[in-house]
Design a protein around this motif. Structure first.
Motif, PDB file in Angstrom:
ATOM      1  N   ARG A 142       0.833  -1.212   0.000  1.00 55.65           N
ATOM      2  CA  ARG A 142       0.000   0.000   0.000  1.00 55.65           C
ATOM      3  C   ARG A 142       0.867   1.261   0.000  1.00 55.65           C
ATOM      4  N   ALA A 143       1.944   1.227   0.809  1.00 53.79           N
ATOM      5  CA  ALA A 143       2.833   2.396   0.877  1.00 53.79           C
ATOM      6  C   ALA A 143       3.534   2.622  -0.458  1.00 53.79           C
ATOM      7  N   ALA A 144       4.012   1.551  -1.066  1.00 51.02           N
ATOM      8  CA  ALA A 144       4.688   1.684  -2.367  1.00 51.02           C
ATOM      9  C   ALA A 144       3.732   2.241  -3.409  1.00 51.02           C
ATOM     10  N   TRP A 145       2.494   1.771  -3.399  1.00 48.64           N
ATOM     11  CA  TRP A 145       1.496   2.250  -4.372  1.00 48.64           C
ATOM     12  C   TRP A 145       1.204   3.741  -4.156  1.00 48.64           C
ATOM     13  N   ALA A 146       1.148   4.161  -2.907  1.00 54.91           N
ATOM     14  CA  ALA A 146       0.793   5.555  -2.609  1.00 54.91           C
ATOM     15  C   ALA A 146       1.965   6.505  -2.804  1.00 54.91           C
ATOM     16  N   GLU A 147       3.197   6.040  -2.495  1.00 55.04           N
ATOM     17  CA  GLU A 147       4.335   6.969  -2.418  1.00 55.04           C
ATOM     18  C   GLU A 147       5.351   6.784  -3.544  1.00 55.04           C
ATOM     19  N   ARG A 148       5.382   5.599  -4.178  1.00 50.79           N
ATOM     20  CA  ARG A 148       6.402   5.350  -5.211  1.00 50.79           C
ATOM     21  C   ARG A 148       5.745   4.748  -6.451  1.00 50.79           C
TER      22      ARG A 148
END
Length: 677
Positions: A142-148
């Protein structure tokens, strides 16, 4: 409240219909929803008999907190790999390329365009043995999708490009020759486990297709080494825990190299392939053990896998209730000395423990043992042992039974039709031939549409929504061709022809002769799947080569033979280097080198001389020989055309490329003519 999976036909999907996860089946709407919400797709692939699939479902997918996080940040898609082998194959290829390993459950995170960017298999609920927890994986993705997002898109695009570059073409490659098959045999000899049979170490899978190659090679060349490897492996498996010593039938694989402890699920495809292998071993050697195992395995399929509609269910689970409410792997099958004594009495309990290798320490978990045959049966009283087995089977039937995945898979039913038809014919068991005919009739009625296109699955008399793949067309054609040889009914040859015409038009690359696992007009995935290597079942590629070659031998069709030969180019390329994974392709190459031979038996139906000649033809060991039987003057099967009686008596014609030796009315001469050497 049930989720969208409640409308599925797959028992595996239905097992997840009450999960708090808002599952979608594989359909366009799921990806449209991911685009609308701008979230990644989580793809979970498994099957009903998969132990770790059930574990992850219980630990994570039934957990309200994990489900809520999934529902907020992902669109979750659940796939039964047995219903959608194309989806499974494409993403498993990506998983294996990225991680060097694969398995089920398969967990893939992808963009709304279906492009994968993060992979795994089973994830535990807490970090364990160097694995992150499922929650950590979800949060990281989820973090990778949102931030990178740019980095995610770059990774996904590279993976898709790499997969696209793996397309196989073998244009103008020659068919396998003697040297190629000899090299393959040498490779198998190097990997052979001389101590325990089979190939490689643990876990050890039943090498049914490799054994078929070894039997054909031994028949054609007289190789004693090939026959010894086949015989020894079959005996070790039949005497080990991988074989159900009470009820017949084989488990999926052995967790050890000695065949002692199985992974307990029983799959239709394994048992269909192995039933046929043991029947062919008996045909080659007369082995009583091979005869017993072939018949017991056939009876197991009919007794425990047959559906009310007459097809065959996919699998029996490994797990079952252990009597205390816990779902435990192998609970249905294992025994302690105390349980034997309780079922049989003290004296016969001791006998059974000695006969089946049941010890106080146990060969499995918690002091339980898997039944084996560690000693030669001849030292025991056969009548007493038969009574012991019958009583133990009755006692076992009182235990909670493993679950059954009762969907009918076209390809696996085709394999079962071939096995039951041949086993019934070899051992004078018309009930087995009838079972094969009933299953074949179900495939025609329920799986074939008016354009002879196959549906992959059915359940409870209801056709599944997914299109058949190459292995479905090829294996069902294989079953129909076996029925044509056993029954003499031309309709089965005709149905096989319909299916193989689809193979030629919709699955073959015209330029190279390469084969694809999905039809040209099938749903487009990120890559059109294509795999010529045999795994748990013959690859669609090698199965199609075999069915095309057999159909050409029956009919003289040059396009079908040419397609078979072009398909076998991949066996020339891969067989000498990876014979364990090209066993069925190598077996088909043996048939090609032998002709294959075409046998026509003409004579009145019901005449015992016709029956004797027909049986001798079916029992010939010439690799891949095809058989037609019918009245003189019949045109129901092409091989019967212009084949008269000889001196008014039933006769057999043995041919290659429709050029025949002198006909014979003598059964012994026919047997001699059909010994491959």
């Amino acid at each position: 409240m049930p989720n969208r999976l409640a409308q599925a036909t797959s028992p595996y999907l239905l097992q997840h219909a009450d999960n708090p996860v808002d599952w979608w089946p594989w359909e366009a709407g799921a990806f449209e929803e991911a685009r609308r919400r701008n979230v990644p797709v989580f793809l979970s692939v498994g099957y009903s008999a998969c132990h770790w699939c059930h574990v992850m479902a219980h630990e994570s997918f039934e957990d309200d907190v994990a489900a809520a996080y999934m529902n907020e940040h992902f669109v979750s898609v659940k796939v039964d790999r047995e219903e959608r082998p194309d989806v499974d194959a494409v993403y498993m290829e990506a998983v294996q390329a990225a991680t060097g390993q694969g398995g089920w459950p398969m967990s893939v995170f992808m963009t709304p365009d279906g492009e994968p960017f993060y992979f795994g298999t089973y994830f535990p609920p807490e970090p364990r043995h160097g694995m992150p927890s499922f929650r950590q994986v979800l949060e990281g993705v989820r973090a990778a999708w949102a931030e990178r997002r740019d980095e995610v898109a770059e990774v996904a695009g590279k993976i898709v490009r790499d997969l696209a570059g793996r397309e196989l073409r073998f244009a103008a490659v020659e068919v396998p020759g003697e040297q190629d098959l000899a090299q393959a045999l040498l490779g198998l000899t190097r990997e052979y486990d001389a101590s325990h049979g089979g190939f490689g170490g643990a876990p050890k899978f039943p090498p049914s297709m490799v054994i078929e190659f070894l039997l054909r090679h031994a028949a054609r060349t007289g190789s004693e080494g090939a026959l010894e490897m086949a015989q020894d492996t079959c005996e070790r498996m039949a005497r080990g825990g991988i074989y159900d010593q009470l009820g017949g039938g084989f488990a999926r694989y052995s967790v050890d190299r000695e065949w002692v402890v199985p992974h307990f699920e029983k799959m239709l495809y394994d048992n269909a392939l192995l039933c046929r292998v043991y029947a062919h071993l008996w045909r080659a050697t007369g082995s009583e053990l091979a005869r017993r195992v072939a018949l017991e395995t056939a009876d197991f399929m009919v007794r425990e896998l047959r559906t009310p509609e007459g097809g065959f269910a996919s699998a029996l689970d490994a797990d079952s209730d252990d009597g205390t409410g816990r779902h435990v792997e192998g609970a249905f099958y294992v025994w302690t000395p105390e349980q034997l004594a309780e079922a049989l009495g003290e004296e016969d309990g001791l006998l059974a423990a000695q006969y089946f290798g049941v010890t106080e320490e146990g060969t499995f978990e918690h002091g339980t043992s898997v039944l084996q045959l560690p000693q030669q049966e001849g030292v025991f009283d056969a009548e007493r042992i038969a009574s012991v087995k019958e009583r133990l089977l009755r006692a076992r039937a009182e235990r909670p039974a493993p679950g059954r995945d009762d969907k009918v898979v076209a390809a696996w039913n085709g394999l079962a039709v071939a096995a039951l038809a041949e086993t019934g014919a070899y051992f004078d068991r018309p009930d087995l031939v009838d079972a094969a005919l009933t299953a074949a009739d179900l495939l025609v009625r329920l799986h074939l549409d008016d354009k002879a296109r196959l549906a992959r699955t059915s359940r409870d008399g209801r056709t599944g929504a997914h299109a058949g793949v190459l292995e479905d067309y090829a294996d069902v054609a294989e079953g129909f061709l076996a029925l044509a040889s056993v029954t003499g009914e031309g309709v089965w040859l005709e149905f096989a022809g319909f299916l193989l015409d689809h193979v030629l038009v919709r699955f073959v690359d015209e330029e190279s002769g390469a084969l694809y696992d999905t039809a040209a007009d099938a749903e487009k995935l990120i890559r059109r799947p294509q795999d010529p290597t045999d795994n748990a079942v013959p690859s669609g590629w090698s199965a199609a080569a075999g069915a095309l070659l057999a159909y050409a031998a029956h009919t003289g069709s040059e396009p079908h033979r040419t397609a078979a030969e072009r398909a076998l180019g991949v066996v020339k390329a891969l067989g000498p280097r990876a014979p364990r994974f090209t066993g069925w392709g190598l077996a088909i190459a043996e048939a090609l080198l032998d002709g294959p031979r075409e046998v026509a038996v003409v004579g009145p139906d019901g005449d015992p001389r016709t029956r004797e000649l027909h049986r001798a033809a079916l029992l010939g060991t010439a690799p891949g020989a095809v058989v037609a039987v019918g009245a003189a003057g019949s045109d129901e099967l092409p091989l019967l055309v212009d084949r008269p009686l000889v001196g008014g008596a039933p006769a057999a014609y043995v041919c290659r490329d429709f050029t025949c030796d002198a006909p014979t009315t003598d059964t012994e001469r026919l047997r001699t003519a059909l010994r491959a050497r």
